[in-house]
Design a protein around this motif. Structure first.
Motif, PDB file in Angstrom:
ATOM      1  N   ILE B  49      -2.800   1.801  -3.750  1.00 31.60           N
ATOM      2  CA  ILE B  49      -3.370   2.726  -2.766  1.00 31.60           C
ATOM      3  C   ILE B  49      -4.857   2.832  -3.059  1.00 31.60           C
ATOM      4  O   ILE B  49      -5.249   3.205  -4.168  1.00 31.60           O
ATOM      5  CB  ILE B  49      -2.728   4.119  -2.877  1.00 31.60           C
ATOM      6  N   THR B  50      -5.692   2.508  -2.083  1.00 32.23           N
ATOM      7  CA  THR B  50      -7.135   2.581  -2.323  1.00 32.23           C
ATOM      8  C   THR B  50      -7.764   3.785  -1.645  1.00 32.23           C
ATOM      9  O   THR B  50      -8.913   4.113  -1.903  1.00 32.23           O
ATOM     10  CB  THR B  50      -7.834   1.290  -1.862  1.00 32.23           C
ATOM     11  N   GLY B  51      -7.023   4.432  -0.800  1.00 29.62           N
ATOM     12  CA  GLY B  51      -7.584   5.635  -0.189  1.00 29.62           C
ATOM     13  C   GLY B  51      -6.600   6.290   0.762  1.00 29.62           C
ATOM     14  O   GLY B  51      -5.763   5.613   1.361  1.00 29.62           O
ATOM     15  N   ARG B  70      -2.225  13.176  -5.608  1.00 27.38           N
ATOM     16  CA  ARG B  70      -3.249  13.654  -6.548  1.00 27.38           C
ATOM     17  C   ARG B  70      -3.188  15.168  -6.675  1.00 27.38           C
ATOM     18  O   ARG B  70      -3.313  15.722  -7.772  1.00 27.38           O
ATOM     19  CB  ARG B  70      -4.655  13.232  -6.085  1.00 27.38           C
ATOM     20  N   GLN B  71      -2.996  15.835  -5.547  1.00 27.77           N
ATOM     21  CA  GLN B  71      -2.897  17.297  -5.585  1.00 27.77           C
ATOM     22  C   GLN B  71      -1.660  17.736  -6.367  1.00 27.77           C
ATOM     23  O   GLN B  71      -1.702  18.686  -7.139  1.00 27.77           O
ATOM     24  CB  GLN B  71      -2.828  17.849  -4.150  1.00 27.77           C
ATOM     25  N   LEU B  72      -0.586  16.997  -6.180  1.00 26.19           N
ATOM     26  CA  LEU B  72       0.657  17.306  -6.874  1.00 26.19           C
ATOM     27  C   LEU B  72       0.463  17.157  -8.387  1.00 26.19           C
ATOM     28  O   LEU B  72       0.897  17.995  -9.179  1.00 26.19           O
ATOM     29  CB  LEU B  72       1.746  16.353  -6.368  1.00 26.19           C
ATOM     30  N   ASP B 105      -1.361   5.899  -7.414  1.00 23.64           N
ATOM     31  CA  ASP B 105      -2.157   4.669  -7.367  1.00 23.64           C
ATOM     32  C   ASP B 105      -1.413   3.510  -6.728  1.00 23.64           C
ATOM     33  O   ASP B 105      -2.005   2.665  -6.090  1.00 23.64           O
ATOM     34  CB  ASP B 105      -2.537   4.233  -8.794  1.00 23.64           C
ATOM     35  N   THR B 106      -0.111   3.484  -6.976  1.00 23.59           N
ATOM     36  CA  THR B 106       0.653   2.292  -6.611  1.00 23.59           C
ATOM     37  C   THR B 106       1.942   2.704  -5.901  1.00 23.59           C
ATOM     38  O   THR B 106       2.593   3.666  -6.312  1.00 23.59           O
ATOM     39  CB  THR B 106       1.033   1.505  -7.889  1.00 23.59           C
ATOM     40  N   VAL B 107       2.278   1.952  -4.860  1.00 25.45           N
ATOM     41  CA  VAL B 107       3.605   2.102  -4.247  1.00 25.45           C
ATOM     42  C   VAL B 107       4.440   0.904  -4.654  1.00 25.45           C
ATOM     43  O   VAL B 107       3.929  -0.205  -4.788  1.00 25.45           O
ATOM     44  CB  VAL B 107       3.532   2.206  -2.709  1.00 25.45           C
ATOM     45  N   ARG B 108       5.756   1.143  -4.871  1.00 28.66           N
ATOM     46  CA  ARG B 108       6.579   0.083  -5.464  1.00 28.66           C
ATOM     47  C   ARG B 108       7.806  -0.296  -4.647  1.00 28.66           C
ATOM     48  O   ARG B 108       8.572  -1.149  -5.038  1.00 28.66           O
ATOM     49  CB  ARG B 108       6.984   0.495  -6.877  1.00 28.66           C
ATOM     50  N   ALA B 113       7.326   7.508  -1.254  1.00 27.31           N
ATOM     51  CA  ALA B 113       6.617   8.604  -0.585  1.00 27.31           C
ATOM     52  C   ALA B 113       5.173   8.673  -1.059  1.00 27.31           C
ATOM     53  O   ALA B 113       4.892   8.549  -2.250  1.00 27.31           O
ATOM     54  CB  ALA B 113       7.331   9.924  -0.867  1.00 27.31           C
ATOM     55  N   VAL B 114       4.264   8.889  -0.104  1.00 28.14           N
ATOM     56  CA  VAL B 114       2.828   8.885  -0.404  1.00 28.14           C
ATOM     57  C   VAL B 114       2.205  10.255  -0.115  1.00 28.14           C
ATOM     58  O   VAL B 114       1.324  10.703  -0.827  1.00 28.14           O
ATOM     59  CB  VAL B 114       2.120   7.784   0.415  1.00 28.14           C
ATOM     60  N   ALA B 115       2.655  10.908   0.935  1.00 29.51           N
ATOM     61  CA  ALA B 115       2.088  12.215   1.288  1.00 29.51           C
ATOM     62  C   ALA B 115       3.114  12.988   2.093  1.00 29.51           C
ATOM     63  O   ALA B 115       4.065  12.407   2.628  1.00 29.51           O
ATOM     64  CB  ALA B 115       0.808  12.033   2.108  1.00 29.51           C
ATOM     65  N   ILE B 116       2.915  14.303   2.142  1.00 30.20           N
ATOM     66  CA  ILE B 116       3.799  15.137   2.956  1.00 30.20           C
ATOM     67  C   ILE B 116       2.956  15.861   4.004  1.00 30.20           C
ATOM     68  O   ILE B 116       1.872  16.357   3.697  1.00 30.20           O
ATOM     69  CB  ILE B 116       4.594  16.153   2.092  1.00 30.20           C
TER      70      ILE B 116
END
Ligand SMILES: Cc1cc2nc3c(=O)[nH]c(=O)nc-3n(C[C@H](O)[C@H](O)[C@H](O)COP(=O)(O)OP(=O)(O)OC[C@H]3O[C@@H](n4cnc5c(N)ncnc54)[C@H](O)[C@@H]3O)c2cc1C
Lengths: 265, 788
Positions: B49-51, B70-72, B105-108, B113-116
């Motif tokens: 994930i770059t942004g 990041r917030q989590l 940083d990374t999805v596998r 899940a990336v965001a809610i």
């Protein structure tokens, strides 16, 4: 699903007008394909024009051997039509094999034919029966109607109002269902029509429903399962996917053709 | 047994609400101010994930907030963990990679899940999720365990070099190798156990509620073990301390293992509720279920089974690679080790066994326990090998099994398990008789005359239920104890509430647990309520999986009932001026044996609560609790026989008959047991004939993410089953129960595959035996078959 506006048309004219006034609108019939596609957000029509409440577009009528099936007739009604069964039981059987009871009570012949899913059952019947697709503006012969996967001769906003055909002397349908979806992995409809034998294959072709000339010739010469048992189809023109390779489908075309002829006897 | 007691065929109490649509599931819960979540998920199997740009999404209608990993992390929410430590054979601990509830940083895997997004409606949340811009740098992906172990395979977690999580062994390698070297015959086979998606009818859902006044969280969730969920969320994920976190698992519509685990969504919804100040509900759709519910199975094994000249098994060597997916789910490490390799002795006396198991990361959905968890893999491997051996040795499959059956108990296997009781011959004979095994050749001839190929196959399974003695599992690496708890509350008017740490999500506890009380106290089951699934109501409990609720959960209730009875007898003796030892409890009454003195149950209960006239020094009230820790696993076993007819023109298999002969120990409710067997058989037949999760190997995209491509068994795929029981009571628990929840799914796949391979004359066929595969096998098949 994205937000959409719903309109219930009560006549063909009203439906056509509604459709004309909404560029991003779509006809909805049984909704068995369209609504699912919308739920997956793969389609986002601004307006839905519902055809199932147009009286002219519903029901099966048989006069002599001339059959007319309204485009908004659900599969269950086709399957159950005694008049139709008397002249062409094969199409009733085909309708009775589509999906499950929920789908058969909602899905319609017009929606199925307009959608031209390469694994749908009806296109094989329409093509083999040399049927006529009647629209709000013209009549299209089956041979000119199916252009490829999900592709038909319908113009933008053109609406199917009915399917018409002359009942054949004999007809049969055999389907090998996909174990997951129960659509056809291969379905073969054979019909002995006034213009000779016609054989249409669905589920297998890489560009949708197609006719098999060699089988038609063999059946025109002798209407028996043995006539088609030896005819092979070139796997190069068939689909390969998770459930069936092209070679397997080529085998199924032969086997289902044989069984369809057997069913017609 | 009485009309409603143990052994009675009582219709399920809970079915009235389920069948009338009045079940109350997590998604039915509505609380004031509740909002809806949608998860932004990775479309890639492996990417950096770059942004993440959520500005546009945040400005959309109805959106309350968009939160990311990041917030989590900044709020101190921990990583998901696997709760069972396995050490490799070199002594090193398993190599667990970090599983962040929201990827940082990374999805596998596709679906990570990336965001809610939290919004006023589910549709608005979903609209906004589409507007969240996530920049990915795609990385190469790998989906099969074999490929993941190869040199140069994409590296999935920095913690696990070469994607190897652990390389574990059990048994005596040297003795097994020696047996193989000395063998008169060695059968070698490669076994694939196909990856499955659990597909419970109710998809997962969660509702996170933060109460700022009390600094307290409530989590409604689709869980098979709410207390374990609370424990793990408190102890490892820092959601909240246990006393500030209430977990409620209301009606749950099936789990099959997939709802044991803590998933990212419940953690994130609780945290998001605190962040946003609103209760947050998420309900999975069916596509998300395919993408994120823990999968099952996915083993590849090499097997060598050694026989002496008398066809006795002298050694078994197994080398297994298990695909654990992109992250280690809660019990993922236990499934291919202690729940699998410890069952490799099957029903047979095998002096030497050695199994080596490597577990591997891939860019796929995490894999964990699914109905049977390890035991189906062991049974499939053994029973396919036995059948193949019988064919190679030219003897009947029944004879080969009979020759090798364990016949005296207790029996210590070379792989930890100590079988306490069983009668394998009884089930084998019953099944063969029910199937008219001897009449098969004539039936085969009839099929042949119709151009069909008929086959028959058997499977003799054993499994381990009633998981499990806490000390034993602790010594094997479990992070928890596996006892169960119960509290029996007799109300002042004599009605009864049983609070259990077990959780019912289709098993029928509200009926069977009440039957136990009815049996003991002679009260009608309508006066007994079973309370479960709420950490604020029920004392700590370990939940339901591994067919443990009867053997372990009900044993705890028995212990609590013992205490209730003892106190009730004391009170009755006091009131009727009799000796305590003369009091008997019958038909809802306490009687003085040999006299006509009698007190109805409710009067004793009332006396306990009025406390006007209790024995000197006795505390008021009638309520007792107990914890029960089993002394051993239980060992259900049985014999299944499948008979099939294959259409050689299409490769389609039709099941002509399916016979199940099971030993479940004592049975509380035959109706429910039969239902469990039917369901298990349907799932096992699904695995053998229809089901498989498939990935595109190049892209890591899941190809079977809907029912258009993932074939679930339907009624018309299944025959009417022929069931029977040959029960040997379990000596290890007070009710003599073994468990029946998983047997059907464990025993049926090899029986079917043995039948199909018998029909088509090849051993070389993998599950699922789809028409395509069977037809393809027939195009190239020709193998000498064993004598029937
Ligand atoms: C679970 C399931 C199983 C199924 N199994 C099968 C199966 O085994 N075999 C099979 O053949 N089919 C199967 N189907 C498809 C089903 O039979 C429907 O016929 C099909 O989905 C389309 O018909 P419909 O009336 O639902 O059309 P809709 O979904 O309403 O419309 C489909 C498309 O056609 C257009 N359209 C609809 N009516 C007209 C019209 N009169 N004129 C012009 N355009 C029109 C719509 O705008 C839309 O683009 C299955 C569907 C489901 C959901």
């Amino acid at each position: 699903m994205y937000a959409t506006s719903y309109h219930r048309a009560s006549s063909v004219g009203e439906a056509v007008n509604l459709r004309a006034s909404h560029d991003e609108g779509r006809y909805v019939s049984g909704g068995m394909t369209l609504i699912a596609t919308m739920k997956q957000r793969l389609a986002a029509p601004s307006d839905l024009i519902d055809l199932r409440h147009i009286a002219d577009m519903k029901g099966v009528s048989v006069e002599g051997r001339s059959v007319r099936i309204g485009a908004a007739t659900p599969h269950a009604d086709v399957a159950a039509s005694a008049a139709l069964r008397a002249v062409c039981p094969a199409i009733c059987q085909l309708a009775g094999m589509i999906g499950d009871p929920h789908v058969r009570n909602m899905g319609t012949i017009g929606g199925s034919v307009a959608n031209n899913d390469p694994a749908a059952d009806y296109p094989s019947a329409v093509l083999a029966l040399n049927a006529t697709v009647v629209t709000d503006r013209r009549e299209i012969a089956a041979d000119d109607f199916f252009l490829g996967m999900f592709d038909t001769a319908l113009e933008e906003a053109e609406m199917i109002t009915a399917i018409r055909f002359e009942a054949p002397e004999k007809a049969g349908y055999a389907k090998f269902p996909n174990p997951a979806s129960r659509y056809a992995i291969t379905g073969v409809f054979v019909a002995k029509t006034a213009d000779g034998a016609r054989v249409a294959v669905t589920g297998a072709g890489s560009s949708g429903v197609f006719r098999v000339a060699e089988m038609e010739a063999a059946l025109s010469a002798a209407w028996s399962p043995e006539s088609v048992a030896g005819v092979s189809v070139d796997p190069a023109m068939l689909m390969s996917d998770l459930h069936a390779t092209a070679e397997y489908r080529a085998n199924l075309v032969r086997v289902m053709a044989k069984r369809a002829v057997l069913a017609s006897l | 047994m009485g009309m409603e007691g143990i052994g009675a065929r009582v219709a399920r109490k809970e079915d009235k609400r389920f069948l009338t649509g009045k079940g109350r599931y997590t998604d039915d819960m509505v609380v004031p101010g509740m909002k809806f979540a949608y998860f932004v998920r990775s479309p890639h199997a492996h990417a950096r994930i770059t942004g993440i740009d959520a500005e546009a999404a945040k400005a959309m209608p109805g959106v309350i907030d968009v939160l990311d990993g990041r917030q989590l992390q900044a709020d101190g929410i921990g990583n998901l963990i696997c709760g069972w430590m396995i050490h490799s054979k070199d002594g090193s601990p398993m190599k667990m990679g970090a599983w962040r509830p929201l990827a940082v940083d990374t999805v596998r895997y596709v679906g990570d899940a990336v965001a809610i997004v939290v919004a006023d409606s589910a549709a608005e949340a979903r609209d906004a999720a589409e507007a969240v811009i996530v920049d990915y740098d795609e990385l190469p992906a790998v989906t099969t365990s074999i490929a993941a172990l190869q040199d140069g395979a994409p590296q999935i977690h920095p913690e696990a070099p070469g994607n190897l999580i652990f390389d574990w062994q059990i048994g005596d390698g040297a003795a097994t190798d020696a047996a193989i070297a000395a063998a008169a015959h060695v059968t070698e086979i490669e076994i694939h156990n196909n990856r499955l998606s659990p597909n419970p009818m109710e998809p997962r859902a969660t509702l996170g509620i933060y109460d700022s006044a009390e600094d307290h969280f409530t989590c409604y969730t689709t869980s098979q073990n709410p207390h374990v969920a609370r424990l793990v969320m408190s102890a490892f994920y820092n959601v909240a301390p246990e006393n500030k976190l209430r977990v409620i698992a209301p009606d749950v519509g099936g789990g099959f293992g997939s709802k044991i685990y803590i998933y990212p969504e419940e953690i994130v919804c609780l945290w998001a509720s605190k962040k946003t100040g609103v209760p947050v509900k998420w309900t999975s759709d069916r596509t998300e279920a395919f993408l994120t519910d823990a999968h099952g199975r996915d083993h590849v094994s090499k097997v060598k089974m050694a026989f002496d000249k008398d066809h006795r098994i002298i050694g078994l060597k197994v080398d297994t690679i298990a695909n654990l997916g992109a992250y280690m789910s809660l019990f993922s490490s236990a499934v291919p080790t202690y729940l699998y390799a410890t069952l490799l002795s099957g029903q047979y006396a095998i002096p030497a066994i050695h199994a080596n198991v490597r577990t591997v990361y891939t860019n796929t959905v995490p894999v964990d326990a699914y109905r049977g968890a390890g035991r189906p893999e062991a049974t499939y491997l053994l029973e396919r090998t036995m059948e193949t051996a019988a064919r190679e040795l030219g003897i009947s499959p029944a004879e080969l099994r009979r020759k090798n059956f364990i016949r005296s108990f207790p029996y210590q296997t070379p792989v930890i398990m100590n079988y306490d009781a069983g009668d394998y011959e009884a089930s084998l004979s019953a099944a063969m008789q029910a199937a008219d095994w001897d009449g098969f050749p004539a039936r085969r001839a009839q099929s042949e005359a119709r151009g069909k190929k008929r086959g028959i196959g058997m499977s003799c399974y054993i499994e381990a239920c009633g998981i499990a003695p806490s000390q034993a599992v602790g010594s094997l690496g479990a992070g928890v104890g596996l006892w169960e708890s119960a509290e029996v509350r007799v109300n002042a008017v004599g009605t009864i509430e049983v609070l259990t740490g077990s959780h019912s999500h289709g098993q029928g506890h509200e009926t069977t647990f009440a039957q136990l009380v009815a049996d003991r106290l002679g009260v009608p089951i309508s006066s007994v309520n079973i309370v479960h699934g709420d950490t604020d109501k029920v004392q700590m409990g370990m939940g339901t999986y591994g067919s443990r609720s009867g053997a372990v959960g009900m044993s705890a209730i028995v212990k609590a009932l013992d205490k209730v009875e003892m106190k009730a007898k004391k009170i009755a003796a006091h009131l009727m001026e009799a000796d305590e030892s003369d009091i008997v409890i019958e038909n809802g009454e306490l009687k003085v044996a040999g006299t006509d003195k009698v007190l109805p149950w409710f009067q004793v209960a009332l006396a306990a609560y009025t406390a006007h006239n209790l024995p000197a020094g006795m505390e008021p009230g009638l309520k007792e609790s107990a914890f029960y820790d089993p002394s051993n696993f239980t060992f259900p076993a049985g014999c299944y026989i499948a008979e099939v007819e294959v259409d050689p023109e299409t490769g389609k298999t039709e099941i002509i008959q399916f016979v199940a002969a099971d030993d479940f120990g004592n049975i509380i409710n035959p109706l429910i047991v039969e239902g469990q067997v039917h369901g298990g058989l349907a799932q096992g037949i699904g695995q053998a004939l229809l089901e498989e999760v498939r990935y595109d190997e190049a892209t890591g995209q899941i190809l079977t993410a809907s029912y258009m491509d993932y074939a679930m068994p339907r009624a018309d795929d299944l025959p009417s089953f022929t069931l029977s029981h040959q029960n040997t009571p379990c000596p290890g628990n007070p009710l003599g129960i073994k468990g029946c929840g998983e047997a059907g799914a464990i025993g049926s796949p090899p029986a079917l595959m043995n039948a199909i391979t018998d029909a088509i004359g090849t051993n070389d066929l993998t599950m699922p035996a789809t028409p395509l595969k069977v037809w393809s096998a027939l195009q190239g098949a020709a193998m000498p078959m064993a004598a029937e």
